[in-house]
Design a protein around this motif. Structure first.
Motif, PDB file in Angstrom:
ATOM      1  N   GLU A  32      -2.380  -5.703  -5.469  1.00 23.24           N
ATOM      2  CA  GLU A  32      -2.345  -5.020  -4.172  1.00 23.24           C
ATOM      3  C   GLU A  32      -2.362  -6.074  -3.080  1.00 23.24           C
ATOM      4  OE1 GLU A  32      -1.813  -2.013  -3.596  1.00 23.24           O
ATOM      5  OE2 GLU A  32      -2.316  -0.914  -5.428  1.00 23.24           O
ATOM      6  N   THR A  33      -1.440  -5.974  -2.115  1.00 22.02           N
ATOM      7  CA  THR A  33      -1.330  -7.031  -1.121  1.00 22.02           C
ATOM      8  C   THR A  33      -1.808  -6.604   0.258  1.00 22.02           C
ATOM      9  OG1 THR A  33       0.935  -6.449  -0.528  1.00 22.02           O
ATOM     10  CG2 THR A  33       0.637  -7.997  -2.352  1.00 22.02           C
ATOM     11  N   ASP A  34      -2.002  -5.318   0.486  1.00 24.62           N
ATOM     12  CA  ASP A  34      -2.601  -4.864   1.733  1.00 24.62           C
ATOM     13  C   ASP A  34      -4.058  -5.326   1.727  1.00 24.62           C
ATOM     14  OD1 ASP A  34      -2.770  -2.860   4.096  1.00 24.62           O
ATOM     15  OD2 ASP A  34      -4.386  -2.257   2.767  1.00 24.62           O
ATOM     16  N   LEU A  35      -4.527  -5.816   2.856  1.00 24.43           N
ATOM     17  CA  LEU A  35      -5.870  -6.386   2.894  1.00 24.43           C
ATOM     18  C   LEU A  35      -6.918  -5.386   2.405  1.00 24.43           C
ATOM     19  CD1 LEU A  35      -7.784  -8.674   3.568  1.00 24.43           C
ATOM     20  CD2 LEU A  35      -7.704  -7.975   5.962  1.00 24.43           C
ATOM     21  N   ALA A  36      -6.842  -4.167   2.903  1.00 27.79           N
ATOM     22  CA  ALA A  36      -7.853  -3.188   2.511  1.00 27.79           C
ATOM     23  C   ALA A  36      -7.732  -2.820   1.035  1.00 27.79           C
ATOM     24  CB  ALA A  36      -7.726  -1.934   3.375  1.00 27.79           C
ATOM     25  N   GLU A  37      -6.487  -2.693   0.548  1.00 27.06           N
ATOM     26  CA  GLU A  37      -6.291  -2.382  -0.869  1.00 27.06           C
ATOM     27  C   GLU A  37      -6.792  -3.538  -1.738  1.00 27.06           C
ATOM     28  OE1 GLU A  37      -5.475   0.296  -2.329  1.00 27.06           O
ATOM     29  OE2 GLU A  37      -4.287   1.517  -0.983  1.00 27.06           O
ATOM     30  N   LEU A  38      -6.605  -4.758  -1.234  1.00 26.90           N
ATOM     31  CA  LEU A  38      -7.090  -5.927  -1.962  1.00 26.90           C
ATOM     32  C   LEU A  38      -8.620  -5.896  -2.037  1.00 26.90           C
ATOM     33  CD1 LEU A  38      -6.244  -8.742  -3.183  1.00 26.90           C
ATOM     34  CD2 LEU A  38      -6.687  -9.685  -0.919  1.00 26.90           C
ATOM     35  N   ILE A  39      -9.249  -5.525  -0.927  1.00 25.83           N
ATOM     36  CA  ILE A  39     -10.714  -5.413  -0.901  1.00 25.83           C
ATOM     37  C   ILE A  39     -11.158  -4.372  -1.928  1.00 25.83           C
ATOM     38  CG2 ILE A  39     -12.691  -4.691   0.508  1.00 25.83           C
ATOM     39  CD1 ILE A  39     -11.016  -5.759   2.966  1.00 25.83           C
ATOM     40  N   VAL A  40     -10.441  -3.253  -1.963  1.00 23.89           N
ATOM     41  CA  VAL A  40     -10.770  -2.193  -2.917  1.00 23.89           C
ATOM     42  C   VAL A  40     -10.561  -2.676  -4.351  1.00 23.89           C
ATOM     43  CG1 VAL A  40     -10.005   0.056  -3.780  1.00 23.89           C
ATOM     44  CG2 VAL A  40     -10.344  -0.278  -1.335  1.00 23.89           C
ATOM     45  N   GLN A  41      -9.414  -3.344  -4.583  1.00 30.06           N
ATOM     46  CA  GLN A  41      -9.093  -3.788  -5.940  1.00 30.06           C
ATOM     47  C   GLN A  41     -10.084  -4.862  -6.416  1.00 30.06           C
ATOM     48  OE1 GLN A  41      -5.247  -5.770  -6.680  1.00 30.06           O
ATOM     49  NE2 GLN A  41      -4.917  -4.375  -8.406  1.00 30.06           N
ATOM     50  N   LEU A  42     -10.367  -5.833  -5.552  1.00 35.70           N
ATOM     51  CA  LEU A  42     -11.285  -6.908  -5.950  1.00 35.70           C
ATOM     52  C   LEU A  42     -12.705  -6.383  -6.097  1.00 35.70           C
ATOM     53  CD1 LEU A  42     -10.067  -9.889  -3.709  1.00 35.70           C
ATOM     54  CD2 LEU A  42      -9.668  -9.556  -6.149  1.00 35.70           C
ATOM     55  N   GLY A  43     -13.056  -5.352  -5.339  1.00 33.08           N
ATOM     56  CA  GLY A  43     -14.395  -4.784  -5.431  1.00 33.08           C
ATOM     57  C   GLY A  43     -14.514  -3.746  -6.537  1.00 33.08           C
ATOM     58  N   ASP A  44     -13.432  -3.579  -7.319  1.00 29.29           N
ATOM     59  CA  ASP A  44     -13.407  -2.593  -8.396  1.00 29.29           C
ATOM     60  C   ASP A  44     -13.869  -1.234  -7.872  1.00 29.29           C
ATOM     61  OD1 ASP A  44     -12.762  -1.857 -10.889  1.00 29.29           O
ATOM     62  OD2 ASP A  44     -14.668  -2.429 -11.805  1.00 29.29           O
ATOM     63  N   ASP A  45     -13.250  -0.834  -6.778  1.00 33.73           N
ATOM     64  CA  ASP A  45     -13.703   0.284  -5.960  1.00 33.73           C
ATOM     65  C   ASP A  45     -12.567   1.298  -5.854  1.00 33.73           C
ATOM     66  OD1 ASP A  45     -15.254   1.667  -4.170  1.00 33.73           O
ATOM     67  OD2 ASP A  45     -15.332   0.080  -2.679  1.00 33.73           O
ATOM     68  N   LYS A  88       0.826  -1.196   0.000  1.00 35.02           N
ATOM     69  CA  LYS A  88       0.000   0.000   0.000  1.00 35.02           C
ATOM     70  C   LYS A  88       0.868   1.257   0.000  1.00 35.02           C
ATOM     71  CE  LYS A  88      -2.700   2.163   3.459  1.00 35.02           C
ATOM     72  NZ  LYS A  88      -2.836   3.400   2.706  1.00 35.02           N
ATOM     73  N   SER A  89       0.595   2.140  -0.938  1.00 36.66           N
ATOM     74  CA  SER A  89       1.409   3.337  -1.064  1.00 36.66           C
ATOM     75  C   SER A  89       0.565   4.467  -1.621  1.00 36.66           C
ATOM     76  CB  SER A  89       2.600   3.037  -1.991  1.00 36.66           C
ATOM     77  OG  SER A  89       2.772   4.047  -2.957  1.00 36.66           O
ATOM     78  N   MET A  90       0.531   5.569  -0.883  1.00 38.01           N
ATOM     79  CA  MET A  90      -0.254   6.713  -1.339  1.00 38.01           C
ATOM     80  C   MET A  90       0.341   7.305  -2.614  1.00 38.01           C
ATOM     81  SD  MET A  90      -2.701   6.705   0.735  1.00 38.01           S
ATOM     82  CE  MET A  90      -3.523   8.108  -0.005  1.00 38.01           C
ATOM     83  N   ALA A  91       1.679   7.318  -2.688  1.00 35.46           N
ATOM     84  CA  ALA A  91       2.328   7.944  -3.848  1.00 35.46           C
ATOM     85  C   ALA A  91       1.956   7.221  -5.142  1.00 35.46           C
ATOM     86  CB  ALA A  91       3.848   7.950  -3.654  1.00 35.46           C
ATOM     87  N   THR A  92       1.933   5.878  -5.113  1.00 38.78           N
ATOM     88  CA  THR A  92       1.609   5.172  -6.351  1.00 38.78           C
ATOM     89  C   THR A  92       0.123   5.275  -6.676  1.00 38.78           C
ATOM     90  OG1 THR A  92       1.341   3.018  -5.258  1.00 38.78           O
ATOM     91  CG2 THR A  92       3.527   3.559  -6.093  1.00 38.78           C
ATOM     92  N   GLN A  93      -0.713   5.431  -5.647  1.00 36.49           N
ATOM     93  CA  GLN A  93      -2.139   5.725  -5.902  1.00 36.49           C
ATOM     94  C   GLN A  93      -2.270   7.089  -6.578  1.00 36.49           C
ATOM     95  OE1 GLN A  93      -5.056   4.310  -5.314  1.00 36.49           O
ATOM     96  NE2 GLN A  93      -4.566   2.538  -4.045  1.00 36.49           N
ATOM     97  N   GLU A  94      -1.529   8.042  -6.026  1.00 38.92           N
ATOM     98  CA  GLU A  94      -1.587   9.414  -6.524  1.00 38.92           C
ATOM     99  C   GLU A  94      -1.265   9.482  -8.013  1.00 38.92           C
ATOM    100  OE1 GLU A  94       1.024  12.142  -4.371  1.00 38.92           O
ATOM    101  OE2 GLU A  94       1.521  13.125  -6.256  1.00 38.92           O
ATOM    102  N   ILE A  95      -0.264   8.723  -8.454  1.00 39.99           N
ATOM    103  CA  ILE A  95       0.173   8.844  -9.845  1.00 39.99           C
ATOM    104  C   ILE A  95      -0.556   7.876 -10.779  1.00 39.99           C
ATOM    105  CG2 ILE A  95       2.458   9.705  -9.197  1.00 39.99           C
ATOM    106  CD1 ILE A  95       3.600   6.923  -9.685  1.00 39.99           C
ATOM    107  N   GLY A  96      -1.442   7.051 -10.223  1.00 39.91           N
ATOM    108  CA  GLY A  96      -2.167   6.103 -11.079  1.00 39.91           C
ATOM    109  C   GLY A  96      -1.255   5.042 -11.658  1.00 39.91           C
TER     110      GLY A  96
END
Lengths: 476, 199
Positions: free
Chosen positions: A150-163, A128-136
């Motif tokens: 994405e390997t952070d649990l919450a990021e994985l939830i977001v990625q799998l939920g297309d969120d 999980k990294s804010m900088a890489t989120q920021e730059i897309g």
């Protein structure tokens, strides 16, 4: 043709990354407010974390001293940023790392994509990294045929939920356990339909799902919480161990870091390692912190790349008042105490940086015109300033930025007229009499007639008093 | 112009307008504290680590109690052999592949430093701690800690550590707060952390 002056501070370019919302905050906020499940989830989470954080901060008798030190270290960093970055570059290089400079999101994405392509890998594991989120970065990698996991649990939830992430620390804060179970059942192959929504069971499913990916992926991408200029040491704080997996198992590690993350000395970490976990997750210490300096022969990735990212930070630095937003250590304490965030959640802010810090950071990174509604996404209550472990005066910044937002012409005319009137006692008296007459015009709460109704749409017009102070004084 | 020069040029231009005054960092926070081993135990336990306080002679027996008989463990090359019970098979890491490390029932390591106030142990890759991957993949981590390795505060710990070694700060077992902000033990790192604190 617009000419770009080389070497002048520049804002983050449009069309790439996630710093600009698709609609103004009030529009997005209105929709979020109508989502009662979202409000319950966010409200529950922020209440929980406020209590936890308050308790562990209360254990430290020197919390205010640590805040003062943290704030001063960050001010020092900004004052000496060019030389500290050069020192960091030299130390990382000396320790076997390779340093890259990225002027903006496009360049950073290109650097990372090229580095991954050069390894021949078509998949990267991500911390999980804010900088890489920021730059897309994920979108850029996908466009190049590289799968970002994405390997952070919450990021994985977001990625799998297309969120989209809605909180800096807990990106899936807007999802409750039942929703997370649904997402896992839908998007993870081979999950037992008997899966319960117990958090421990959900975490165990994620552990099984990602283990093979950790072991078989050759490249990892991370952010950084801190980088020590005098030693070249990088630090990542985390909880789950996914960070350790990414920082340890792959052959190649690529770290993307906002340039403001540098700290001058090794000793400075003693301040931030106390401030961050207590302000952030409300823990005395987060479960895992990894620190590495370049490459260690025989242990961990044998190729290490550090990408130093500007993407608008130089423009923030150029504003003497605004630059304190670069103190931010991404703890998200300001989100958790904000009455606005608690009701709207993070998506309404449009940018990957939500909440009070997002309201002052995003407009500065993009230029105020591109995020003009965000400096108003606050009641200026000041709770964020009190909660900030590095003492960013967010209310001051909000007001400062409101001043830079292009205002409608009508508003400045009205304000000029008011100033003129208040400067002239007789005129002011006459205006007060006129206001009193307006009591006859209608009940309170209807607001002003067009074109001034925009002003009263979200403000109560005070009831003019039956007798003004001046009248009362004159009668005595 | 290289991107390096471009970024550095921008930053210098940004600072040139109002040259910021040098900043003095106030360091009047606590650097040291009174060492309290009971506090370390309390803080470790609070984050669901299992703590065993035994004399060094009893380490092997303690490990035999933690790990089921017949278990396979991985150990770093510099771990004192006397710590290992005869009930387990110990694979010494002289280049073990990740598959074998991940398949092990546990790992036993020493430690570099521990912080009482935060309930943290730090590994620095010394011969009794080994490569980072060793203490990462197995589901059970047993960490043997000497009392003289414990300090009271975070500043004291940093002062003892070398930035030139790969460091892993561990505070309790792997955990997440990502589901409704409840701390749940056990995601990717070892789900069981045992600290053997030598008397």
């Amino acid at each position: 043709m617009t000419q770009t002056f080389l070497g002048m501070p520049a804002t983050a370019p449009p069309g790439v990354g996630h710093l600009r919302g698709e609609e103004p905050f009030p529009v997005a906020a209105r929709r979020a407010l109508a989502d009662s499940q979202l409000r319950r989830n966010v409200g529950h989470a922020t209440t929980t974390i406020r209590a936890k954080s308050g308790a562990v901060i209360g254990e430290l008798p020197d919390w205010e001293h640590l805040r003062a030190a943290g704030s001063a270290i960050k001010a020092d960093v900004l004052a000496r940023l060019p030389e500290l970055l050069e020192q960091l570059e030299a130390k990382v290089t000396q320790a076997g790392g390779v340093v890259h400079w990225a002027a903006d999101a496009n360049e950073a994405n290109r650097i990372v994509t090229d580095l991954v392509s050069a390894t021949g890998s078509d998949r990267v594991i991500k911390v999980k990294s804010m900088a890489t989120q920021e730059i897309g970065l994920n979108e850029a990698l996908a466009d190049a045929g590289i799968e970002p996991v994405e390997t952070d649990l919450a990021e994985l939830i977001v990625q799998l939920g297309d969120d989209r992430p809605s909180h800096i620390l807990v990106p899936a804060i807007h999802r409750n356990r039942a929703e997370i179970r649904e997402i896992f059942l839908r998007a993870m192959p081979g999950v037992d339909p008997a899966l319960t929504d117990e958090p421990a069971a959900l975490a165990a499913v994620a552990r099984r799902y990602l283990r093979q990916t950790f072991l078989s992926t050759k490249v990892a991408v991370s952010g950084a919480n801190f980088a020590v200029a005098e030693t070249g040491t990088l630090a990542v704080v985390e909880s789950e161990g996914n960070g350790r997996m990414c920082l340890t198992l792959p052959e190649t590690l690529i770290t993307v870091m906002g340039i403001e993350k540098v700290v001058p000395t090794w000793r400075d970490l003693e301040v931030f390692l106390q401030l961050l976990p207590r302000a952030s997750t409300g823990e005395r210490m987060n479960p895992y912190t990894s620190m590495w300096t370049g490459v260690t022969p025989g242990d961990g990735p044998q190729a290490f790349h550090l990408v130093l990212l500007d993407n608008g930070r130089s423009a923030v630095l150029a504003d003497e008042v605004g630059r304190q937003a670069l103190h931010c250590i991404r703890c998200s304490a300001c989100l958790n105490v904000c009455p606005v965030y608690e009701r709207t959640g993070g998506h309404a802010y449009g940018s990957v940086y939500p909440g009070p810090i997002g309201a002052v950071l995003s407009p500065q990174l993009t230029g105020v015109a591109d995020n003009a509604s965000l400096p108003y996404a606050s009641s200026l209550c000041g709770a964020c300033y009190d909660a900030c472990p590095v003492k960013i005066n967010i209310p001051e910044l909000l007001v400062h930025l409101r001043d830079q937002v292009p205002h409608p012409r009508g508003e400045s005319v009205a304000m000029a007229a008011a100033a003129y009137t208040m400067d002239r006692p007789r005129l002011y008296e006459a205006a007060q009499r006129a206001a009193r007459l307006s009591r006859l015009a209608g009940r309170r709460g209807r607001g002003l007639p067009p074109p001034l109704n925009g002003w009263t749409a979200s403000r109560d017009l005070p009831d003019p008093p039956a007798q003004t102070f001046r009248d009362w004084w004159a009668e005595r | 112009m290289s991107s390096r020069d471009l970024v550095l040029g921008r930053l210098r231009a940004a600072l040139a307008a109002g040259d910021p005054a040098p900043v003095e960092v106030p360091r009047d926070y606590r650097s040291e504290g009174t060492l309290d081993l009971d506090r370390l135990v309390e803080r470790l336990t609070d984050y669901r680590a299992h703590v065993h306080r035994v004399p060094e002679a009893a380490v092997a027996d303690t490990i035999a109690d933690i790990l089921p008989a017949g278990a396979t463990i991985v150990v770093p090359p510099g771990l004192p052999p006397a710590w290992l019970p005869s009930t387990v098979t110990a694979l010494v890491d002289e280049g073990l592949d990740n598959g074998r490390i991940g398949a092990a029932d546990g790992v036993v390591t020493g430690a570099a430093v521990a912080v009482a106030e935060t309930g943290t142990v730090v590994l620095d890759g010394s011969p009794d701690q080994g490569r980072r991957v060793l203490s990462l993949l197995p589901d059970r981590h047993v960490c043997v800690l000497r009392a003289d390795q414990v300090v009271a505060t975070v500043p004291q710990a940093l002062a003892r550590l070398s930035p030139h070694r790969p460091l892993t700060w561990i505070s309790g077992p792997s955990a997440t707060s990502d589901i409704e902000l409840n701390r749940v033990e056990g995601v990717h790192g070892p789900r069981n952390l045992h600290i053997i604190l030598l008397l």
